[in-house]
Design an enzyme around this catalytic site. Sequence first.
Site, PDB file in Angstrom:
ATOM      1  CE1 TYR A   1     -12.036  23.006 -21.285  1.00  0.00           C
ATOM      2  CE2 TYR A   1     -11.989  24.095 -23.420  1.00  0.00           C
ATOM      3  CZ  TYR A   1     -11.388  23.772 -22.226  1.00  0.00           C
ATOM      4  OH  TYR A   1     -10.127  24.229 -21.966  1.00  0.00           O
TER       5      TYR A   1
ATOM      6  CE1 TYR B   1     -12.882  22.148 -27.169  1.00  0.00           C
ATOM      7  CE2 TYR B   1     -14.814  23.534 -27.447  1.00  0.00           C
ATOM      8  CZ  TYR B   1     -14.228  22.357 -27.006  1.00  0.00           C
ATOM      9  OH  TYR B   1     -15.017  21.400 -26.409  1.00  0.00           O
TER      10      TYR B   1
END
Length: 270
Positions: A150, A160
């Site tokens: 990602y 995240y």
Amino acid sequence: MSNNILKGKRGIIFGALNEDSIAWKTALKAHEEGAQFVLTNAPIALRMGEINKLAEHCNAEIIPADATSIEDLTTLFEKSMEVLGGKLDFVLHSIGMSPNVRKGKSYGDLNYDWFLKTLDISGVSFHKVLQTAEKTDAMNEWGSVLALTYIAAQRTFPDYSDMAQAKSVLESIARSYGYRFAKLKNIRVNTISQSPTMTTAGSGVSGFDAFFDYADKMSPLGNASAEDCANYIIMMFSDYTRMVTMQNLMHDGGFSNSGITEDIIAQLTK
């Protein structure tokens, strides 16, 4: 419609948890394109998922393996070659988990034991998979190994958390082992940086729905779906991409190269 671009190819697919997962959709597409493969996941994930249904549809055997365990991985590769009747042509690493994210720990209050577990599961496990594949001599020449990543490996995204560091490790391993495997056996190693996707893992991140909508508006083509990612993976497993290696391939509808878009401007000026 099938073009049989994986006819005669054998492989291992990690991480098919349920029908929403990219690995699940990749397995369906690989089966459609003529591949034979083994499905694998950690024993606890196998108990949580619906993988037996997928295995039956694809006529695939399930071999449990903890991707952080060299012993499990060695057994996986050796049994896979036995079950499939030969060496492998492709491997998909679709694995990622952060105990800190799951338990809602702030980035400024990480549990470092969990942080190390995040790195091991989501990043270092890719090296373990590649190293075990090499040591068991499991891969055919011109094989293809892929891992999902990602863009948080390059840019900061709130919530995240330590998964960003794990993805950075993952991408670095792909470059370093990509060089090694290319010189050894012409095997290519790449990562695919996918749009935010409505999978079990993705939707577990705090604020995911809002970010999914933002990314969709920031991407000229919109967010890439799990189905489209599966199609891209199949192409990367095929002989059409034999000279692509050591790359982090963006599959994000243009998100990574967009500064701002008309959709975002329209939303901000309402």
